[in-house]
Design a protein around this motif. Structure first.
Motif, PDB file in Angstrom:
ATOM      1  N   ASN A  81       0.865  -1.171   0.000  1.00  0.00           N
ATOM      2  CA  ASN A  81       0.000   0.000   0.000  1.00  0.00           C
ATOM      3  C   ASN A  81       0.905   1.226   0.000  1.00  0.00           C
ATOM      4  O   ASN A  81       1.440   1.604   1.037  1.00  0.00           O
ATOM      5  CB  ASN A  81      -0.929  -0.001   1.221  1.00  0.00           C
ATOM      6  CG  ASN A  81      -1.850   1.198   1.229  1.00  0.00           C
ATOM      7  OD1 ASN A  81      -1.740   2.102   0.411  1.00  0.00           O
ATOM      8  ND2 ASN A  81      -2.771   1.214   2.182  1.00  0.00           N
ATOM      9  N   LYS A  86      -6.243   3.412   3.776  1.00  0.00           N
ATOM     10  CA  LYS A  86      -6.302   1.954   3.905  1.00  0.00           C
ATOM     11  C   LYS A  86      -6.816   1.384   2.589  1.00  0.00           C
ATOM     12  O   LYS A  86      -7.771   1.903   2.001  1.00  0.00           O
ATOM     13  CB  LYS A  86      -7.230   1.561   5.065  1.00  0.00           C
ATOM     14  CG  LYS A  86      -7.344   0.055   5.257  1.00  0.00           C
ATOM     15  CD  LYS A  86      -7.908  -0.343   6.609  1.00  0.00           C
ATOM     16  CE  LYS A  86      -9.345  -0.029   6.796  1.00  0.00           C
ATOM     17  NZ  LYS A  86      -9.937  -0.648   7.994  1.00  0.00           N
ATOM     18  N   HIS A  87      -6.144   0.331   2.101  1.00  0.00           N
ATOM     19  CA  HIS A  87      -6.556  -0.361   0.879  1.00  0.00           C
ATOM     20  C   HIS A  87      -6.532  -1.852   1.139  1.00  0.00           C
ATOM     21  O   HIS A  87      -5.929  -2.316   2.108  1.00  0.00           O
ATOM     22  CB  HIS A  87      -5.603  -0.046  -0.289  1.00  0.00           C
ATOM     23  CG  HIS A  87      -5.662   1.362  -0.768  1.00  0.00           C
ATOM     24  ND1 HIS A  87      -6.762   1.893  -1.400  1.00  0.00           N
ATOM     25  CD2 HIS A  87      -4.742   2.361  -0.712  1.00  0.00           C
ATOM     26  CE1 HIS A  87      -6.520   3.154  -1.718  1.00  0.00           C
ATOM     27  NE2 HIS A  87      -5.298   3.464  -1.304  1.00  0.00           N
ATOM     28  N   GLU A  88      -7.164  -2.599   0.236  1.00  0.00           N
ATOM     29  CA  GLU A  88      -7.118  -4.057   0.335  1.00  0.00           C
ATOM     30  C   GLU A  88      -7.136  -4.660  -1.053  1.00  0.00           C
ATOM     31  O   GLU A  88      -7.541  -4.013  -2.023  1.00  0.00           O
ATOM     32  CB  GLU A  88      -8.273  -4.597   1.176  1.00  0.00           C
ATOM     33  CG  GLU A  88      -9.648  -4.327   0.625  1.00  0.00           C
ATOM     34  CD  GLU A  88     -10.750  -4.747   1.598  1.00  0.00           C
ATOM     35  OE1 GLU A  88     -10.466  -5.086   2.752  1.00  0.00           O
ATOM     36  OE2 GLU A  88     -11.912  -4.729   1.179  1.00  0.00           O
ATOM     37  N   GLU A 111     -13.052  -6.058   9.510  1.00  0.00           N
ATOM     38  CA  GLU A 111     -11.715  -6.628   9.330  1.00  0.00           C
ATOM     39  C   GLU A 111     -11.836  -7.996   8.686  1.00  0.00           C
ATOM     40  O   GLU A 111     -12.794  -8.722   8.932  1.00  0.00           O
ATOM     41  CB  GLU A 111     -11.011  -6.754  10.685  1.00  0.00           C
ATOM     42  CG  GLU A 111     -10.706  -5.421  11.353  1.00  0.00           C
ATOM     43  CD  GLU A 111      -9.679  -4.593  10.617  1.00  0.00           C
ATOM     44  OE1 GLU A 111      -8.748  -5.182  10.022  1.00  0.00           O
ATOM     45  OE2 GLU A 111      -9.793  -3.354  10.625  1.00  0.00           O
ATOM     46  N   THR A 119      -5.805  -6.715   3.859  1.00  0.00           N
ATOM     47  CA  THR A 119      -6.131  -5.316   4.099  1.00  0.00           C
ATOM     48  C   THR A 119      -4.896  -4.670   4.708  1.00  0.00           C
ATOM     49  O   THR A 119      -4.329  -5.210   5.663  1.00  0.00           O
ATOM     50  CB  THR A 119      -7.324  -5.187   5.072  1.00  0.00           C
ATOM     51  OG1 THR A 119      -8.433  -5.913   4.533  1.00  0.00           O
ATOM     52  CG2 THR A 119      -7.718  -3.738   5.282  1.00  0.00           C
ATOM     53  N   CYS A 142     -10.291  -3.646  -4.565  1.00  0.00           N
ATOM     54  CA  CYS A 142     -10.264  -3.048  -3.226  1.00  0.00           C
ATOM     55  C   CYS A 142     -11.712  -2.757  -2.871  1.00  0.00           C
ATOM     56  O   CYS A 142     -12.413  -2.059  -3.609  1.00  0.00           O
ATOM     57  CB  CYS A 142      -9.447  -1.758  -3.205  1.00  0.00           C
ATOM     58  SG  CYS A 142      -9.422  -0.973  -1.572  1.00  0.00           S
ATOM     59  N   GLN A 144     -12.761  -1.309   0.009  1.00  0.00           N
ATOM     60  CA  GLN A 144     -12.959  -0.201   0.934  1.00  0.00           C
ATOM     61  C   GLN A 144     -13.994   0.732   0.297  1.00  0.00           C
ATOM     62  O   GLN A 144     -13.987   0.958  -0.916  1.00  0.00           O
ATOM     63  CB  GLN A 144     -11.640   0.550   1.172  1.00  0.00           C
ATOM     64  CG  GLN A 144     -10.594  -0.259   1.919  1.00  0.00           C
ATOM     65  CD  GLN A 144     -11.029  -0.570   3.340  1.00  0.00           C
ATOM     66  OE1 GLN A 144     -11.484   0.293   4.078  1.00  0.00           O
ATOM     67  NE2 GLN A 144     -10.897  -1.833   3.721  1.00  0.00           N
TER      68      GLN A 144
END
Length: 163
Positions: A81, A86-88, A111, A119, A142, A144
């Motif tokens: 990242n 925040k990324h996933e 989560e 994540t 992603c 999010q």
């Protein structure tokens, strides 16, 4: 204790949402077994034939966004990242990713600990080891809130082998 209860309740919500979408049943990860077979299965790190580095940025893009692998190949994805948000990276079918994204929009702090996803906070690195068992396209995104809609998605093209 409240934190654990909240995570358990959210996991149950995801499982219930996925159960409505899958006639074949679900498991603790909240997605159907048929979908798992379509995208492959968790790989064994020692059997990975190569490592692919994937970068996630705040421009809502993965680099690379298109990846090619061979059917049966086990790949170690090292995901970084590089952004401030925040990324996933979540591997799944397009349908499964869209369904999970709707749940994420309602529960943005959820989560994950499933083997097909990671994540990451800003500046962090993680990995996914995955075996691609069927030829075809496997999506990743992603989930999010806002990121999927902004185009933060990609695809793994799995080419058929002579097996």
């Amino acid at each position: 204790m409240k934190h654990n209860f909240r995570n358990t309740a959210l996991a149950a919500l995801v499982a219930l949402a996925a159960a409505g979408a899958s006639a074949s049943g679900t498991h603790a990860g909240g997605h159907g077994h048929d979908a798992d077979e379509a995208i492959g299965k968790p790989g064994v790190a020692t059997k990975a034939t190569r490592t692919i580095n994937v970068d996630m940025t705040d421009s809502m893009r993965f680099t690379p966004a298109n990846i090619s692998v061979k059917q049966g190949e086990t790949v170690r994805f090292v995901i970084k990242n590089s952004g401030q948000l925040k990324h996933e990276l979540v591997i799944g079918t397009e349908k499964e990713l869209k369904e999970h994204y709707e749940v994420m929009k309602k529960n943005p702090e959820m989560e994950h600990s499933d083997p097909n996803m990671v994540t990451l906070a800003a500046g962090k690195t993680g990995e996914i080891v995955w075996q691609f068992t069927k030829a075809g396209k496997v999506d990743f995104a992603c989930l999010q809130p806002g990121h999927y809609d902004a185009g933060m998605k990609g695809a793994v093209n799995v080419t058929k082998t002579g097996k």
